[in-house]
Every structure is written in C-alpha cells, then in structure tokens.
Design an enzyme around this catalytic site. Structure first.
Site, PDB file in Angstrom:
ATOM      1  N   ASP A   1       0.852  -1.190   0.000  1.00  0.00           N
ATOM      2  CA  ASP A   1       0.000   0.000   0.000  1.00  0.00           C
ATOM      3  C   ASP A   1       0.886   1.238   0.000  1.00  0.00           C
ATOM      4  OD1 ASP A   1      -2.471   1.262  -0.030  1.00  0.00           O
ATOM      5  OD2 ASP A   1      -2.524   1.460   2.141  1.00  0.00           O
TER       6      ASP A   1
ATOM      7  N   TYR B   1       1.211   5.731  -0.506  1.00  0.00           N
ATOM      8  CA  TYR B   1       0.804   6.943   0.203  1.00  0.00           C
ATOM      9  C   TYR B   1       0.979   8.085  -0.788  1.00  0.00           C
ATOM     10  CZ  TYR B   1       0.821   9.808   4.583  1.00  0.00           C
ATOM     11  OH  TYR B   1       0.544  10.666   5.606  1.00  0.00           O
TER      12      TYR B   1
ATOM     13  N   HIS C   1      -3.717  14.105   0.791  1.00  0.00           N
ATOM     14  CA  HIS C   1      -3.922  13.223   1.939  1.00  0.00           C
ATOM     15  C   HIS C   1      -2.713  13.272   2.877  1.00  0.00           C
ATOM     16  CE1 HIS C   1      -4.968   9.712   4.321  1.00  0.00           C
ATOM     17  NE2 HIS C   1      -3.823   9.143   3.982  1.00  0.00           N
TER      18      HIS C   1
ATOM     19  N   ARG D   1       1.276  15.426  13.220  1.00  0.00           N
ATOM     20  CA  ARG D   1       2.472  16.192  13.611  1.00  0.00           C
ATOM     21  C   ARG D   1       2.148  17.686  13.548  1.00  0.00           C
ATOM     22  NH1 ARG D   1       3.938  12.307  10.079  1.00  0.00           N
ATOM     23  NH2 ARG D   1       3.999  13.768   8.328  1.00  0.00           N
TER      24      ARG D   1
ATOM     25  N   GLU E   1     -10.294   3.969   4.012  1.00  0.00           N
ATOM     26  CA  GLU E   1      -9.447   4.690   3.070  1.00  0.00           C
ATOM     27  C   GLU E   1      -9.875   4.301   1.659  1.00  0.00           C
ATOM     28  OE1 GLU E   1      -5.393   5.638   5.579  1.00  0.00           O
ATOM     29  OE2 GLU E   1      -5.300   4.091   4.030  1.00  0.00           O
TER      30      GLU E   1
ATOM     31  N   GLU F   1      -9.271   3.904  -2.012  1.00  0.00           N
ATOM     32  CA  GLU F   1      -8.048   3.735  -2.772  1.00  0.00           C
ATOM     33  C   GLU F   1      -8.331   3.059  -4.116  1.00  0.00           C
ATOM     34  OE1 GLU F   1      -4.758   2.109  -0.657  1.00  0.00           O
ATOM     35  OE2 GLU F   1      -5.361   2.956   1.272  1.00  0.00           O
TER      36      GLU F   1
ATOM     37  N   ASP G   1      -8.956   0.300   2.326  1.00  0.00           N
ATOM     38  CA  ASP G   1      -7.952  -0.130   3.300  1.00  0.00           C
ATOM     39  C   ASP G   1      -8.414   0.314   4.691  1.00  0.00           C
ATOM     40  OD1 ASP G   1      -5.544  -1.307   4.108  1.00  0.00           O
ATOM     41  OD2 ASP G   1      -4.522   0.629   4.122  1.00  0.00           O
TER      42      ASP G   1
ATOM     43  N   ARG H   1      -7.415   3.854  13.585  1.00  0.00           N
ATOM     44  CA  ARG H   1      -6.527   4.999  13.779  1.00  0.00           C
ATOM     45  C   ARG H   1      -5.918   5.048  15.169  1.00  0.00           C
ATOM     46  NH1 ARG H   1      -5.350   6.141   8.627  1.00  0.00           N
ATOM     47  NH2 ARG H   1      -7.165   6.847   7.441  1.00  0.00           N
TER      48      ARG H   1
ATOM     49  N   GLN I   1      -3.186   2.456  15.121  1.00  0.00           N
ATOM     50  CA  GLN I   1      -2.145   2.945  14.220  1.00  0.00           C
ATOM     51  C   GLN I   1      -1.296   4.042  14.875  1.00  0.00           C
ATOM     52  OE1 GLN I   1      -3.724   4.796  10.703  1.00  0.00           O
ATOM     53  NE2 GLN I   1      -1.724   5.138   9.768  1.00  0.00           N
TER      54      GLN I   1
ATOM     55  N   TYR J   1       2.758   3.134  15.095  1.00  0.00           N
ATOM     56  CA  TYR J   1       3.403   3.355  13.791  1.00  0.00           C
ATOM     57  C   TYR J   1       4.799   3.956  13.881  1.00  0.00           C
ATOM     58  CZ  TYR J   1       2.889   8.455  13.153  1.00  0.00           C
ATOM     59  OH  TYR J   1       2.995   9.814  13.236  1.00  0.00           O
TER      60      TYR J   1
ATOM     61  N   LYS K   1      -3.744  -1.755  10.378  1.00  0.00           N
ATOM     62  CA  LYS K   1      -4.113  -1.884   8.974  1.00  0.00           C
ATOM     63  C   LYS K   1      -4.385  -3.331   8.549  1.00  0.00           C
ATOM     64  CE  LYS K   1      -3.254   2.378   7.319  1.00  0.00           C
ATOM     65  NZ  LYS K   1      -4.154   3.160   6.461  1.00  0.00           N
TER      66      LYS K   1
ATOM     67  N   THR L   1      -8.567  -5.656   4.302  1.00  0.00           N
ATOM     68  CA  THR L   1      -8.516  -4.770   3.142  1.00  0.00           C
ATOM     69  C   THR L   1      -9.516  -5.309   2.139  1.00  0.00           C
ATOM     70  OG1 THR L   1      -6.172  -4.267   3.494  1.00  0.00           O
ATOM     71  CG2 THR L   1      -7.087  -3.815   1.303  1.00  0.00           C
TER      72      THR L   1
ATOM     73  N   THR M   1      -4.741   6.447   0.228  1.00  0.00           N
ATOM     74  CA  THR M   1      -5.980   7.209   0.230  1.00  0.00           C
ATOM     75  C   THR M   1      -5.992   8.252  -0.882  1.00  0.00           C
ATOM     76  OG1 THR M   1      -6.144   6.931   2.615  1.00  0.00           O
ATOM     77  CG2 THR M   1      -7.483   8.667   1.637  1.00  0.00           C
TER      78      THR M   1
ATOM     79  N   GLU N   1      -9.461  12.628   7.714  1.00  0.00           N
ATOM     80  CA  GLU N   1      -9.389  13.947   7.094  1.00  0.00           C
ATOM     81  C   GLU N   1     -10.730  14.677   7.159  1.00  0.00           C
ATOM     82  OE1 GLU N   1      -6.910  14.048   3.260  1.00  0.00           O
ATOM     83  OE2 GLU N   1      -7.502  11.940   3.471  1.00  0.00           O
TER      84      GLU N   1
END
Length: 397
Positions: free
Chosen positions: A118, A120, A125, A134, A191, A193, A225, A229, A232, A236, A245, A249, A340, A354
C-alpha cells in the site's frame, strides 16, 4: 474497433462493452464450479462456458476459479481474450444464453493475492494527515516528494467486496493516557483507494521500469484499506503501519482491464523537485501516467466524499518502478494500492480522519461503506470500476 450494438445495457451504463471487467462467480443453482465471468450491465457473461462451447484456444484459461492463470499468460493473451469477447458480442453469441443476472450469482475474490503493498501517493492526503499527526512539524516528511512511500500489508486479509469487517482489537494510547490499554478500536476508519493487480511476474534482481508497466499490470480495482486509527497512532513509530491496517482490506469483485482505461489517461500534477531517472516520467513520448478516475464514498447510503484520482502525485507506473528498483520480484497476483485518494476540496477527502480533522465521529458497528468510481471512456462513454462494499461487525470478545 467495430461499433457495438446496444446489447442489454442502457445508454450511459458504466459497464457497457467498453468496460468488460473480469470476475469469478458461481451460479447460485450450481455453486460447486467457480469460473471466470465478464460483467455487462447488470449481467454476468459466462465467458468460460462460451469459450468451451465455441472451441476457443483460451477456454482453459477462462474455466478457472481465479484469474491468476489468465493474468500470468501475459499481455498478448490479455489482448487476444478481450478481442475475442468483443467479437462474440458483435456476432451476437454474447450475451445470449450465457448471461446471468447479478442477483443470481455469487461473486468471489477474483484473484489469489500474492503480496500486498500500500502506497501513500496523494499529496493532499499526506499533507492533511501530517498536520493532524504532527501539528508542530512539517506536514510532509523530507523524502515524500522524492520517492513513493509505501508499506507491505497482509495478503491473507484481503477480502472481496461484500465481506463483513470485524472491528479489530489492539493496544491504544492517547498522548494524555498514562499507559496503553487494550480493547476494540474506537477510531475505525476507511481509506478510499485504487488498486493495481499484477499479471506477468518478474525475476528477482531485475527492476521493472515504468515503460514496462503495461506488460506487467493486468487491471485495476477499487480498494478500501480499513484503518484503526487509535491502534495505528500508538504503533506506527518507528516502523510504520502494522496491526492498525492488517485486519482487513476490501477489494472489488471486478478487475477492470488496464486497456479499458486508455481514454482516461491524464498527466499527473507538476513535480516540485527533479526526480531520479528511474522515477522520471517526463521523458518525451511517454504516455501520461495519471488516470482520470472519479470516486465516490458513501456511508450508510449517504455520499460523504468524491475524491479525484487525477490529483494523485505519484503514478502507478512510478510505484511499480520503485517497488522493484531494489531487485524485488513481482508475482502473479501481487496487489499494490495507491493509498488514500484525496483532492484539494473539503468534499474530496478519502477518509474520516481527514473529513473530521481527526475528531470523529468514526465508524460504528453496523455501518456500511461503499466506494464506487467511473472514468471517461471512448466516444463519451463511461468506464466503471466495480464497487467495494463492507459492513462493520462488532469486535470478537
């Protein structure tokens, strides 16, 4: 290509003769014999039986419980089989007695998944998520515009559209919590995708360049996917997504041949930085690497987002080149997904993280998520991608 009669598809149907996606089905009155079918409107064409009845050289490839043998046969065979099916439509052999209503069949996972990767690839996104995860730093990591970031998923938990998704359990720890806790995910997300399915394999130690994309990628499908959260966010750092994750899927039951999307080719967004040669897609004469796919996400029947795939920064050909540049091999049935799909507008965001700025609400038990998409086809037609749907079930104690 010859002109086709209307058959049984109404004008504007995204599953007309310009689409013809492949799937695997069993008639509900004969469930012991899975075989390959092609979708036309609201019908499944039993192309495996038609091939047997009419002495096709490809009958053995079509009379299979998965697409893998057909996918492994390579691009010349893919083109020949598709041309043969189109010819049978022109001749009136199909649909004829070989059509079955979608309501009268069971659809199966269309291919045996080898590896799952997968990516990114959406700048919108990645920027939105970076700002959420962050808030005091740069939203994009320093490497993001120099290479397609991705992770290896779990092939064994790829499931076909319509399969229920059980809420995962795991460790969670909010920044304010003194210690981690364990239990069902409270921040279950989706997500939206687009996935790319590999047909022709490659040898270990031999990178696959962007120019060989069409020789290796059989087709395209929609992907959800599912993402926990809270799990994750705690796990992560430093190695990336794992249990948040890998529990499920979902993929479409229909694989749209790459050839069907020729009219949807489009240029990707302008690159901010010069790319290394293996990722440079600006060479004179190269085909546009982007795809103009229009996605729609519905939760319990209500449209919540319409993400545009044309805005994706990294193309599938670049992802394939990066995935193999270290010498990693391709296998028939490899699935790699875009990550995503999100656009620049508030109604173009491909996940709840989001759409709600990380505050929720998240998916509840019983919620059903459906992702659909279409692309411009030849002569003003529409080319459809099979929907991907899943319903959330409570966590198992």
């Amino acid at each position: 290509m010859p002109q086709h009669s209307p058959h049984e598809t109404p004008e504007g149907d995204p599953f007309g003769p310009d689409t013809l996606p492949y799937g695997v089905f069993t008639p509900r009155d004969a469930p012991e014999h899975p075989r390959i079918g092609v979708r036309l409107g609201a019908s499944v064409l039993d192309v495996a039986t038609a091939a047997r009845d009419h002495g096709s050289a490809y009958a053995d490839l079509l009379d299979q419980p998965v697409l893998n043998p057909l996918m492994a046969a390579g691009r010349p065979v893919w083109e020949a089989v598709r041309a043969e099916i189109r010819d049978r439509l022109d001749q009136g052999v199909l649909p004829g007695a070989y059509a079955r209503s979608l309501d009268a069949v069971t659809l199966h996972l269309p291919f045996e998944v080898a590896d799952y990767v997968d990516f990114y690839a959406s700048e919108h996104h990645a920027t939105n998520v970076g700002r959420i995860f962050r808030p005091d730093g740069e939203p994009l990591t320093p490497n993001w515009k120099h290479l397609p970031i991705g992770y290896h998923g779990r092939a064994g938990t790829v499931v076909v559209s319509g399969t229920d998704v059980v809420r995962p359990r795991g460790q969670r720890k909010a920044p304010s919590d003194p210690a981690p806790s364990f239990g069902p995910s409270q921040r279950l997300d989706i997500e939206a995708e687009v996935g790319f399915v590999v047909g022709t394999p490659s040898a270990v130690g031999t990178p696959v360049p962007q120019s060989a994309f069409r020789d290796h990628v059989f087709g395209v499908c929609l992907v959800n996917d599912w993402s926990a959260r809270d799990i994750q966010a705690w796990e992560y750092v430093p190695l990336g997504p794992f249990l948040g994750k890998s529990f499920a899927t979902s993929v479409s039951a229909w694989i749209t041949p790459l050839e069907a999307l020729d009219a949807a080719r489009t240029a990707p967004p302008a690159r901010t930085y010069p790319l290394l040669p293996y990722l440079d897609d600006a060479a004179a004469g190269s085909e546009p690497g982007g795809l103009d796919l229009r996605l729609e996400v519905r939760v319990n029947g209500e449209a919540v987002s319409r993400p545009p795939f044309s805005s994706m920064y990294w193309t599938a050909a670049q992802q394939l080149a990066h995935m193999t540049v270290n010498g990693a091999s391709l296998r028939t049935g490899d699935l790699f997904a875009s990550g995503t799909v999100s656009g620049p507008e508030p109604d173009q965001l491909g996940c709840l993280l989001e759409l709600t700025r990380g505050k929720g609400p998240w998916l509840a038990d019983g919620d059903e998520v459906t992702i659909t998409a279409w692309a411009p086809g030849p002569g003003g037609s529409r080319v459809g991608l099979g929907e991907v749907t899943g319903r959330v079930r409570p966590a198992v104690a």
